[in-house]
Design an enzyme around this catalytic site. Structure first.
Site, mmCIF file in Angstrom:
data_model
loop_
_atom_site.group_PDB
_atom_site.id
_atom_site.type_symbol
_atom_site.label_atom_id
_atom_site.label_comp_id
_atom_site.label_asym_id
_atom_site.label_seq_id
_atom_site.Cartn_x
_atom_site.Cartn_y
_atom_site.Cartn_z
ATOM 1 N N GLU A 43 -16.534 39.515 -4.494
ATOM 2 C CA GLU A 43 -15.681 39.745 -5.672
ATOM 3 C C GLU A 43 -16.532 40.380 -6.776
ATOM 4 O OE1 GLU A 43 -13.761 37.107 -9.256
ATOM 5 O OE2 GLU A 43 -13.689 36.247 -7.241
ATOM 6 N N LYS A 134 -5.782 30.733 -7.408
ATOM 7 C CA LYS A 134 -7.111 30.413 -7.916
ATOM 8 C C LYS A 134 -7.010 29.329 -8.989
ATOM 9 C CE LYS A 134 -10.777 32.600 -10.699
ATOM 10 N NZ LYS A 134 -11.303 33.889 -11.195
#
Length: 214
Positions: A43, A134
């Protein structure tokens, strides 16, 4: 189908390396060290200078390695999400829940993981079609937030980010997280140029997740 495969791989891997760096060059070196240690979900946060170019370069570097997934993090709006997708990002991660960003990702069938802090936000994310939600910042709550959220929402897939370390990663997994996002604890060696330490730490994270799942 591509989106489904990405979600499945992220769940299979169980770890997303959150990359923060002071330069494009440092970012690429960190990713190299992390992947050598066995973490294949990357990421690249938008706080990295020239983050879009970093995503482009990494996409080119790993174009022949289907196991490495390059994604974008700290994406605050749909405009940035689209730029990341055009640069090659396979998935989008946000610190908060922005419906327009999710809608854009849905439009292009790209996996998106928005950050949530409440049950209300988690439900809204699910209603918008999010496959992995998330939980951020995880260190505000601790692993118990996952088991608490799974109570009313057993169908949801949660991934905590923020405060995930080698000391507590097993607790997050055992609490019900399908994956974890980790940055500072994983990449701390890069601050002193010790990329070997980054690789060694990545190996330990992979082993810790496997052990927790077993």
């Amino acid at each position: 189908m591509e989106r489904i495969k990405i979600v499945q791989k992220l769940t299979e891997y169980g770890i997303v390396a959150v990359i923060r760096a002071n330069s494009k060059e440092e970012g690429v070196k960190i990713v190299d060290a992390v992947t050598k240690g066995g973490i294949n979900a990357i990421e690249v946060t938008m706080t990295v200078p020239g983050a879009i170019d970093v995503i482009k370069e990494l996409t080119e570097i790993y174009k022949d390695n289907a196991e490495v997934l390059i994604g974008a993090g700290t994406v605050l709006d749909p405009e940035t999400a689209r730029a990341c997708i055009l640069a090659g990002a396979k998935y989008i991660v946000s610190p908060s829940l922005n419906p327009e960003t999710i809608k854009l990702c849905n439009r292009y069938r790209v996996a998106v993981m928005p950050g949530i802090m409440t049950v209300k936000e988690a439900i809204e994310a699910l209603e918008l079609g999010v496959e992995i939600v998330k939980v951020f910042p995880g260190n505000v709550f601790g692993p118990q937030i996952i088991s608490s959220l799974k109570g009313p929402l057993p169908q949801a897939n949660f991934m905590p980010t923020g405060g995930v370390s080698l000391d507590n990663v097993k607790d997050w997994i055992k609490a019900g997280a399908v994956a974890v996002g980790t940055g500072g604890d994983l990449t701390r060696g890069a601050k002193t140029g010790d990329y070997k330490l980054v690789t060694e730490t990545a190996v330990k994270f992979v082993e810790a997740v496997k052990k927790a799942r077993a």
